[in-house]
Design a protein around this motif. Structure first.
Motif, PDB file in Angstrom:
ATOM      1  N   VAL A  49       0.867  -1.175   0.000  1.00  0.00           N
ATOM      2  CA  VAL A  49       0.000   0.000   0.000  1.00  0.00           C
ATOM      3  C   VAL A  49       0.906   1.227   0.000  1.00  0.00           C
ATOM      4  O   VAL A  49       1.741   1.385   0.897  1.00  0.00           O
ATOM      5  CB  VAL A  49      -0.914   0.029   1.236  1.00  0.00           C
ATOM      6  N   TRP A  76      -2.352   0.417  -4.549  1.00  0.00           N
ATOM      7  CA  TRP A  76      -2.310  -0.915  -3.969  1.00  0.00           C
ATOM      8  C   TRP A  76      -1.798  -1.868  -5.039  1.00  0.00           C
ATOM      9  O   TRP A  76      -2.400  -1.998  -6.107  1.00  0.00           O
ATOM     10  CB  TRP A  76      -3.705  -1.353  -3.518  1.00  0.00           C
ATOM     11  N   TRP A 139     -11.456   0.166   0.617  1.00  0.00           N
ATOM     12  CA  TRP A 139     -10.143  -0.206   1.154  1.00  0.00           C
ATOM     13  C   TRP A 139      -9.953   0.424   2.531  1.00  0.00           C
ATOM     14  O   TRP A 139     -10.518   1.483   2.835  1.00  0.00           O
ATOM     15  CB  TRP A 139      -8.997   0.152   0.206  1.00  0.00           C
TER      16      TRP A 139
END
Length: 235
Positions: A49, A76, A139
């Motif tokens: 990330v 990501w 997310w």
């Protein structure tokens, strides 16, 4: 000679002003994929990330304070080869952010956000490669699982093998210069070094010094024989 020194200084200052735009910086978390319901995202492999900051006022990672409004992008990258990528422009769609990120006098992290997340992300607000995602997408970088999900068959996720994306400085890289677009179709190297102000200034100073040296040599070569300084005459 005085004019030449002034010229060299002017060149360096002009270059510094030209290159004084802020440099984006990125920090990167690395975790292990677990319980993936997406066949393209493979259990047991790594994912990263990346969070990108740009305070538009500085070009150093030293003694920084970054707030949520400074976040510009998240990327990501899934699997060891990074063949599955999700990217979101955080300027166009700001996430939910709790806390701040800070660095010390050597540019090392001293604190990090306690939470960065976004949910119900519509199609068109992100890019994805290597996987077909069904919007809305979600997310979470907040120490909770699952860390990533889309809406295929209601709710399709993958988890971190630990307790989620850990928001502590030990689990994130030191800030590093970031170059490139906020896109899932960009180079797999999400964070790439870009010249900082110091590097540009040194290069310009070197160029200015070379110009000064060339002018001195040219002037010296034009002096008539026997006109050198007395200390240069021997015998």
């Amino acid at each position: 000679m005085r004019r030449l020194r002034q010229y060299a200084t002017a060149v360096a200052l002009a270059g510094a002003r030209a290159c004084a735009g802020a440099t984006p910086f990125a920090i990167i978390y690395t975790g292990t994929i677990s319980d993936s319901l997406m066949p393209e995202i493979i259990n047991g492999q790594n994912y990263t990330v990346t969070l990108v900051f740009d305070n538009r006022d500085d070009n150093t990672a030293i003694n920084q304070l970054w707030i949520g409004a400074h976040l510009t992008c998240t990327i990501w990258s899934m699997n060891n080869t990074g063949n599955v990528v999700f990217a979101q422009d955080l300027v166009a769609r700001p996430p939910t952010v709790v806390g701040t990120t800070t660095t010390n006098a050597v540019g090392a992290l001293t604190s990090i956000f306690t939470e960065v997340r976004d949910t119900m992300i519509p199609a068109g607000a992100y890019t994805a490669s290597g996987v077909a995602l069904t919007a809305p997408v979600h997310w979470f970088a907040n120490g909770g699982n699952a860390v990533f999900a889309d809406s295929t068959s209601g709710y399709r996720t993958f988890r971190d093998s630990g307790p989620g994306v850990l928001m502590n400085i030990a689990n994130w890289s030191a800030p590093q210069p970031f170059s490139g677009p906020c896109s899932a179709f960009a180079s797999p190297e999400a964070a790439t070094a870009v010249p900082t102000l110091g590097e540009w200034t040194m290069a310009l100073l070197g160029l200015a010094t070379a110009v000064v040296g060339a002018r001195r040599l040219r002037r010296h070569s034009r002096q008539p024989a026997g006109t050198g300084h007395p200390k240069q005459i021997r015998g």
